[in-house]
Design a protein around this motif. Structure first.
Motif, PDB file in Angstrom:
ATOM      1  N   ILE A  77      37.260  41.549  26.419  1.00 28.86           N
ATOM      2  CA  ILE A  77      38.184  40.423  26.605  1.00 28.86           C
ATOM      3  C   ILE A  77      39.067  40.250  25.372  1.00 28.86           C
ATOM      4  O   ILE A  77      38.716  40.696  24.277  1.00 28.86           O
ATOM      5  CB  ILE A  77      37.430  39.109  26.910  1.00 28.86           C
ATOM      6  CG1 ILE A  77      36.507  38.709  25.755  1.00 28.86           C
ATOM      7  CG2 ILE A  77      36.634  39.240  28.199  1.00 28.86           C
ATOM      8  CD1 ILE A  77      35.908  37.326  25.908  1.00 28.86           C
ATOM      9  N   ARG A  78      40.218  39.597  25.588  1.00 23.64           N
ATOM     10  CA  ARG A  78      41.102  39.260  24.465  1.00 23.64           C
ATOM     11  C   ARG A  78      40.325  38.360  23.513  1.00 23.64           C
ATOM     12  O   ARG A  78      39.774  37.344  23.925  1.00 23.64           O
ATOM     13  CB  ARG A  78      42.352  38.536  24.954  1.00 23.64           C
ATOM     14  CG  ARG A  78      43.333  39.418  25.669  1.00 23.64           C
ATOM     15  CD  ARG A  78      44.715  38.761  25.837  1.00 23.64           C
ATOM     16  NE  ARG A  78      44.700  37.308  25.812  1.00 23.64           N
ATOM     17  CZ  ARG A  78      44.907  36.514  26.875  1.00 23.64           C
ATOM     18  NH1 ARG A  78      45.163  37.042  28.042  1.00 23.64           N
ATOM     19  NH2 ARG A  78      44.890  35.210  26.747  1.00 23.64           N
ATOM     20  N   GLN A  79      40.280  38.730  22.263  1.00 28.05           N
ATOM     21  CA  GLN A  79      39.449  38.002  21.305  1.00 28.05           C
ATOM     22  C   GLN A  79      39.954  36.591  21.019  1.00 28.05           C
ATOM     23  O   GLN A  79      39.182  35.711  20.703  1.00 28.05           O
ATOM     24  CB  GLN A  79      39.319  38.795  20.006  1.00 28.05           C
ATOM     25  CG  GLN A  79      38.524  40.063  20.184  1.00 28.05           C
ATOM     26  CD  GLN A  79      37.144  39.814  20.784  1.00 28.05           C
ATOM     27  OE1 GLN A  79      36.382  39.000  20.288  1.00 28.05           O
ATOM     28  NE2 GLN A  79      36.827  40.504  21.868  1.00 28.05           N
ATOM     29  N   GLN A  80      41.252  36.361  21.147  1.00 30.95           N
ATOM     30  CA  GLN A  80      41.755  35.010  20.922  1.00 30.95           C
ATOM     31  C   GLN A  80      41.431  34.074  22.083  1.00 30.95           C
ATOM     32  O   GLN A  80      41.538  32.871  21.961  1.00 30.95           O
ATOM     33  CB  GLN A  80      43.254  35.000  20.613  1.00 30.95           C
ATOM     34  CG  GLN A  80      44.131  35.647  21.654  1.00 30.95           C
ATOM     35  CD  GLN A  80      44.332  37.143  21.427  1.00 30.95           C
ATOM     36  OE1 GLN A  80      43.436  37.835  20.962  1.00 30.95           O
ATOM     37  NE2 GLN A  80      45.498  37.641  21.745  1.00 30.95           N
ATOM     38  N   SER A  81      41.026  34.635  23.193  1.00 26.47           N
ATOM     39  CA  SER A  81      40.639  33.826  24.352  1.00 26.47           C
ATOM     40  C   SER A  81      39.185  33.400  24.199  1.00 26.47           C
ATOM     41  O   SER A  81      38.356  34.169  23.734  1.00 26.47           O
ATOM     42  CB  SER A  81      40.774  34.634  25.642  1.00 26.47           C
ATOM     43  OG  SER A  81      42.090  35.078  25.804  1.00 26.47           O
ATOM     44  N   THR A 103      26.479  43.460  22.780  1.00 25.14           N
ATOM     45  CA  THR A 103      27.005  44.245  21.673  1.00 25.14           C
ATOM     46  C   THR A 103      27.471  45.576  22.255  1.00 25.14           C
ATOM     47  O   THR A 103      27.180  45.899  23.400  1.00 25.14           O
ATOM     48  CB  THR A 103      25.918  44.510  20.612  1.00 25.14           C
ATOM     49  OG1 THR A 103      24.856  45.248  21.219  1.00 25.14           O
ATOM     50  CG2 THR A 103      25.389  43.217  20.036  1.00 25.14           C
ATOM     51  N   GLY A 104      28.192  46.334  21.474  1.00 24.79           N
ATOM     52  CA  GLY A 104      28.632  47.646  21.943  1.00 24.79           C
ATOM     53  C   GLY A 104      30.107  47.652  22.291  1.00 24.79           C
ATOM     54  O   GLY A 104      30.901  46.902  21.727  1.00 24.79           O
ATOM     55  N   ASP A 105      30.467  48.484  23.258  1.00 22.92           N
ATOM     56  CA  ASP A 105      31.870  48.692  23.598  1.00 22.92           C
ATOM     57  C   ASP A 105      32.525  47.494  24.287  1.00 22.92           C
ATOM     58  O   ASP A 105      33.732  47.361  24.265  1.00 22.92           O
ATOM     59  CB  ASP A 105      32.029  49.920  24.499  1.00 22.92           C
ATOM     60  CG  ASP A 105      31.745  51.212  23.751  1.00 22.92           C
ATOM     61  OD1 ASP A 105      31.913  51.231  22.525  1.00 22.92           O
ATOM     62  OD2 ASP A 105      31.348  52.183  24.413  1.00 22.92           O
ATOM     63  N   GLY A 106      31.757  46.654  24.914  1.00 20.28           N
ATOM     64  CA  GLY A 106      32.326  45.516  25.610  1.00 20.28           C
ATOM     65  C   GLY A 106      31.874  44.203  25.017  1.00 20.28           C
ATOM     66  O   GLY A 106      31.123  44.162  24.036  1.00 20.28           O
ATOM     67  N   THR A 130      42.186  37.195  35.669  1.00 22.30           N
ATOM     68  CA  THR A 130      42.633  36.104  34.796  1.00 22.30           C
ATOM     69  C   THR A 130      43.598  36.537  33.711  1.00 22.30           C
ATOM     70  O   THR A 130      44.264  35.706  33.124  1.00 22.30           O
ATOM     71  CB  THR A 130      41.424  35.444  34.102  1.00 22.30           C
ATOM     72  OG1 THR A 130      40.815  36.402  33.249  1.00 22.30           O
ATOM     73  CG2 THR A 130      40.433  34.916  35.104  1.00 22.30           C
ATOM     74  N   GLY A 131      43.626  37.817  33.388  1.00 21.29           N
ATOM     75  CA  GLY A 131      44.441  38.258  32.261  1.00 21.29           C
ATOM     76  C   GLY A 131      43.689  38.185  30.937  1.00 21.29           C
ATOM     77  O   GLY A 131      44.181  38.635  29.914  1.00 21.29           O
ATOM     78  N   ILE A 132      42.506  37.629  30.937  1.00 24.84           N
ATOM     79  CA  ILE A 132      41.675  37.553  29.731  1.00 24.84           C
ATOM     80  C   ILE A 132      40.952  38.879  29.508  1.00 24.84           C
ATOM     81  O   ILE A 132      40.719  39.292  28.378  1.00 24.84           O
ATOM     82  CB  ILE A 132      40.665  36.390  29.839  1.00 24.84           C
ATOM     83  CG1 ILE A 132      41.411  35.060  29.932  1.00 24.84           C
ATOM     84  CG2 ILE A 132      39.699  36.382  28.666  1.00 24.84           C
ATOM     85  CD1 ILE A 132      40.524  33.868  30.235  1.00 24.84           C
ATOM     86  N   VAL A 133      40.650  39.580  30.606  1.00 29.00           N
ATOM     87  CA  VAL A 133      39.938  40.860  30.521  1.00 29.00           C
ATOM     88  C   VAL A 133      40.940  41.952  30.180  1.00 29.00           C
ATOM     89  O   VAL A 133      41.945  42.126  30.863  1.00 29.00           O
ATOM     90  CB  VAL A 133      39.215  41.180  31.850  1.00 29.00           C
ATOM     91  CG1 VAL A 133      38.536  42.541  31.776  1.00 29.00           C
ATOM     92  CG2 VAL A 133      38.214  40.082  32.195  1.00 29.00           C
ATOM     93  N   THR A 134      40.662  42.710  29.109  1.00 30.34           N
ATOM     94  CA  THR A 134      41.568  43.784  28.706  1.00 30.34           C
ATOM     95  C   THR A 134      41.114  45.148  29.197  1.00 30.34           C
ATOM     96  O   THR A 134      41.921  46.063  29.325  1.00 30.34           O
ATOM     97  CB  THR A 134      41.689  43.842  27.162  1.00 30.34           C
ATOM     98  OG1 THR A 134      40.408  44.074  26.599  1.00 30.34           O
ATOM     99  CG2 THR A 134      42.283  42.554  26.628  1.00 30.34           C
TER     100      THR A 134
END
Length: 160
Positions: A77-81, A103-106, A130-134
């Motif tokens: 996810i976008r870290q600022q979200s 933890t890890g890649d996601g 939502t646009g939050i998931v990258t």
């Protein structure tokens, strides 16, 4: 959840009995365990209050409800979200059963169910809408070899 306290043999036997025979009730459990009804009720209240057990509700099998496909989605996810906006969105999707930070890649691991593979695509599209998931990665469970279990853990906790 409160500070961990140890379980004793009666707690372990009560949890085991309710796990294998959830319909037994307090009176039936007291008879089966050979203790007073009040003792069983007090133990249940304490186990609930401590968070050792969360409810006496039935376990629901998604497969029996027509959702035989289980998948695990790793979401970045976008870290600022904040997680809260996405979590609120995911709560609105009935097929989302669990969400864990990882933890890890996601950033999140989401367990979902679906009626079939095209329905799984619909569920994934909802999850990422939502646009939050990258980025997302999904794996489909082929077979459940061992269902979620806690009885061995309860027994180990009662012995320590």
């Amino acid at each position: 959840m409160s500070t961990p306290e140890s379980l004793d043999d009666l707690d372990a036997r009560l949890i085991s009995l309710l796990t294998t025979r959830p319909q037994i009730g307090v009176l039936g459990a007291s008879r089966e365990l050979g203790v007073a009804r009040g003792t069983v009720q007090a133990r249940l209240d304490r186990l609930l209050r401590r968070g050792v057990i969360s409810s006496l509700a039935p376990t629901v099998d998604p497969h029996a409800l027509g959702y035989p496909v289980t998948a695990f989605c790793t979401l970045a996810i976008r870290q600022q979200s904040g997680h809260e906006d996405l979590l609120e969105h995911l709560r609105g999707i009935p097929e989302v059963l669990e969400v864990h930070t990882i933890t890890g890649d996601g950033d999140l691991m989401v367990r979902v169910v679906a009626r079939d593979n095209p329905d799984l695509q619909r569920v994934i599209d909802l999850v990422v809408s939502t646009g939050i998931v990258t980025r997302t990665s999904t794996v489909i469970a082929l077979a459940e070899l061992m269902a979620r279990r806690t009885e061995p853990l309860v027994q180990a906790a009662a012995q320590s």
